[in-house]
Design a protein around this motif. Structure first.
Motif, short mmCIF file in Angstrom:
data_model
loop_
_atom_site.label_atom_id
_atom_site.label_comp_id
_atom_site.label_asym_id
_atom_site.label_seq_id
_atom_site.Cartn_x
_atom_site.Cartn_y
_atom_site.Cartn_z
N ALA A 1 52.80 42.88 47.34
CA ALA A 1 51.78 42.46 46.40
C ALA A 1 51.13 41.05 47.00
N GLY A 2 49.96 40.73 46.28
CA GLY A 2 49.35 39.45 46.59
C GLY A 2 48.29 38.99 45.60
N VAL A 3 48.05 37.79 45.61
CA VAL A 3 46.98 37.33 45.00
C VAL A 3 46.01 36.90 45.98
N PHE A 4 44.84 37.26 45.85
CA PHE A 4 43.83 37.01 46.98
C PHE A 4 42.41 36.16 46.68
N ARG A 5 42.07 35.29 47.28
CA ARG A 5 40.85 34.39 46.97
C ARG A 5 39.83 35.14 47.59
N CYS A 6 39.12 35.72 46.48
CA CYS A 6 37.87 36.25 47.08
C CYS A 6 36.63 35.61 46.31
N ASP A 7 35.91 35.15 47.23
CA ASP A 7 34.59 34.47 46.84
C ASP A 7 33.51 35.69 46.55
N ASP A 8 32.88 35.81 45.61
CA ASP A 8 32.07 37.18 45.23
C ASP A 8 30.31 36.38 45.89
N THR A 9 29.69 37.53 45.72
CA THR A 9 28.27 37.20 46.48
C THR A 9 27.36 36.29 45.52
N ASN A 10 28.19 35.89 44.59
CA ASN A 10 27.34 35.05 43.69
C ASN A 10 28.05 33.58 44.19
N ARG A 11 28.87 33.84 45.12
CA ARG A 11 29.79 32.63 45.65
C ARG A 11 30.61 31.72 44.49
N ARG A 12 30.97 32.91 43.73
CA ARG A 12 32.10 32.28 42.71
C ARG A 12 33.37 32.39 43.20
N MET A 13 34.34 31.68 42.86
CA MET A 13 35.56 31.61 43.42
C MET A 13 36.45 32.59 42.44
N ARG A 14 36.96 33.50 42.85
CA ARG A 14 37.89 34.26 41.91
C ARG A 14 38.99 34.72 42.58
N LEU A 15 40.19 35.32 41.77
CA LEU A 15 41.37 35.69 42.16
C LEU A 15 41.59 37.10 41.94
N HIS A 16 41.90 37.96 42.83
CA HIS A 16 42.25 39.36 42.71
C HIS A 16 43.59 39.77 43.24
N VAL A 17 44.09 40.66 42.57
CA VAL A 17 45.30 41.33 42.91
C VAL A 17 45.20 42.23 44.09
N GLY A 18 46.04 42.62 44.98
CA GLY A 18 46.02 43.37 46.30
C GLY A 18 47.57 44.01 46.04
N PHE A 19 47.76 45.16 46.66
CA PHE A 19 48.96 45.68 47.21
C PHE A 19 48.89 46.48 48.31
N SER A 20 50.13 46.62 49.20
CA SER A 20 50.17 46.97 50.60
C SER A 20 51.53 47.47 50.59
N LYS A 21 51.55 48.49 51.61
CA LYS A 21 53.00 49.27 52.18
C LYS A 21 53.42 48.58 53.15
N ASP A 22 52.47 47.92 54.08
CA ASP A 22 52.87 47.38 55.34
C ASP A 22 52.65 45.78 55.52
N ALA A 23 51.92 45.13 54.39
CA ALA A 23 51.50 43.82 54.36
C ALA A 23 50.37 43.51 55.35
N VAL A 24 49.82 44.46 56.11
CA VAL A 24 48.68 44.19 56.90
C VAL A 24 47.55 44.97 56.37
N HIS A 25 47.78 46.05 55.78
CA HIS A 25 46.60 46.66 55.21
C HIS A 25 46.67 46.53 53.77
N TRP A 26 45.53 45.91 53.31
CA TRP A 26 45.62 45.88 51.70
C TRP A 26 44.62 46.60 50.88
#
Ligand code: BMA
Length: 326
Positions: A53-78
């Motif tokens: 699992a992970g917490v990702f920094r995703c800046d959106d197309t408003n250029r707002r800095m947001r955190l998003h959750v992600g999951f992966s089986k292999d830690a490469v493809h999220w």
């Protein structure tokens, strides 16, 4: 994080002498993985269940800095959730979202702690939350007064207290920065602040001469806590972010035993040298398999995409000692 036989891995390229080498399929996360993402970088991953699992920094197309959750089986493809993560918080003032970036995730005892640069009333400080399932996140008090960034917890209590590294700063593109250590009995009150290290003299190690900040959660080794940290050089063309390593005393982690004069990785590839902020390699997480010594370092590339780099902990320890400026 002990045995992770299924973690991402790629052998050192034939003929390479690099202590840390890049994944040939970098970047692993493209900037536009989400329909509304401008960039996905400076993010944290951990083992979770039978995957990651992970917490990702995703800046959106408003250029707002947001955190998003992600999951992966292999830690490469999220698989990153398109909606930003939300925190539950008992105190409306603390829980009021302004912005969040550069998360770290640290498993201690029975839960995952998330620390990030949190905009409290618009000023950067260290936000703290915990989760057990990556669905519900409980936000606690901010650890410090503004201005602060790069809050990185140790993965166990030290001398009976929670421990965190951080980097006092200012409100802009801070032209200074030292790494400090703080302790807490309860994850709310932080004190006993100690200086860990300052930028290095330009003539000695220029990649870390302007400011430094802790990266992934420190890794406990018999030689001390292995800390991977970023350092910044101010060039005539702007800041350059590279990363190196240090070994901190196990019981008194503000005491630095060794510190690499050479960097482990510095911007060289097109995806590190070109992007929204050129010339940035910014590590926020590492997976570690104790049995093989393998380490996979997750780092933001040019404030735009996420890359992976590999190495062996014993070799990084040897490198830290061999190139030490202490
Ligand atoms: C730092 C932080 C990081 C960023 C870096 C380079 O101050 O804002 O998020 O990666 O600058 O722009």
């Amino acid at each position: 994080m002990s045995n992770l036989s299924n973690m991402p891995w790629e052998d050192r390229p034939a003929g390479s002498k690099e202590v840390v080498w890049r994944y040939s399929a970098n970047p692993i996360i493209p900037r536009d993985l989400l329909p509304t993402s401008n960039s996905i970088f400076n993010s944290a991953v951990v083992p979770f269940g039978d995957g990651y699992a992970g917490v990702f920094r995703c800046d959106d197309t408003n250029r707002r800095m947001r955190l998003h959750v992600g999951f992966s089986k292999d830690a490469v493809h999220w698989d990153i959730h398109p909606e930003p993560l939300t925190f539950e918080c008992d105190n409306a003032e603390v829980g009021e979202w302004v912005y969040g970036y550069d998360p770290r995730v640290c498993f201690i005892e029975d839960r995952y702690y998330v620390t990030w640069c949190n905009g409290y009333k618009g000023q950067p400080t260290i936000g703290v939350a915990w989760t057990k399932d990556f669905k519900t996140f409980h936000q606690l008090e901010n650890a410090f007064l503004p201005f602060n960034r790069n809050g990185v917890m140790f993965p166990r209590k030290i001398n009976g207290r929670y421990a965190m590294l951080s980097r006092p700063s200012d409100n802009g593109h801070t032209p200074f920065g030292d790494i400090y250590y703080s302790e807490s009995p309860d994850m709310e009150f932080w004190g006993r602040h100690r200086l860990v290290m300052s930028p290095a003299p330009f003539e000695v190690s220029a990649w870390q001469c302007l400011k430094i900040g802790a990266g992934p959660i420190p890794i406990e080794t018999p030689e001390g806590w292995l800390l991977i940290y970023h350092g910044v050089l101010r060039s005539c063309n702007g800041y350059v972010y590279a990363f190196g390593s240090a070994l901190l005393d196990l019981d008194e982690p503000w005491k630095v035993k060794y510190r690499s004069g050479a960097y482990l990785l510095s911007p060289r590839t097109p995806y590190e040298c070109m992007g929204d902020v050129p010339n940035v390699c910014f590590p926020c997480a590492a997976l570690h398999d104790e049995e093989t010594g393998r380490i996979a370092i997750y780092y933001g590339c040019a404030d735009t995409v996420t890359g992976l780099a590999f190495g062996y902990v014993p070799e990084i320890i040897e490198f830290t000692k061999r190139t030490s400026i202490i």
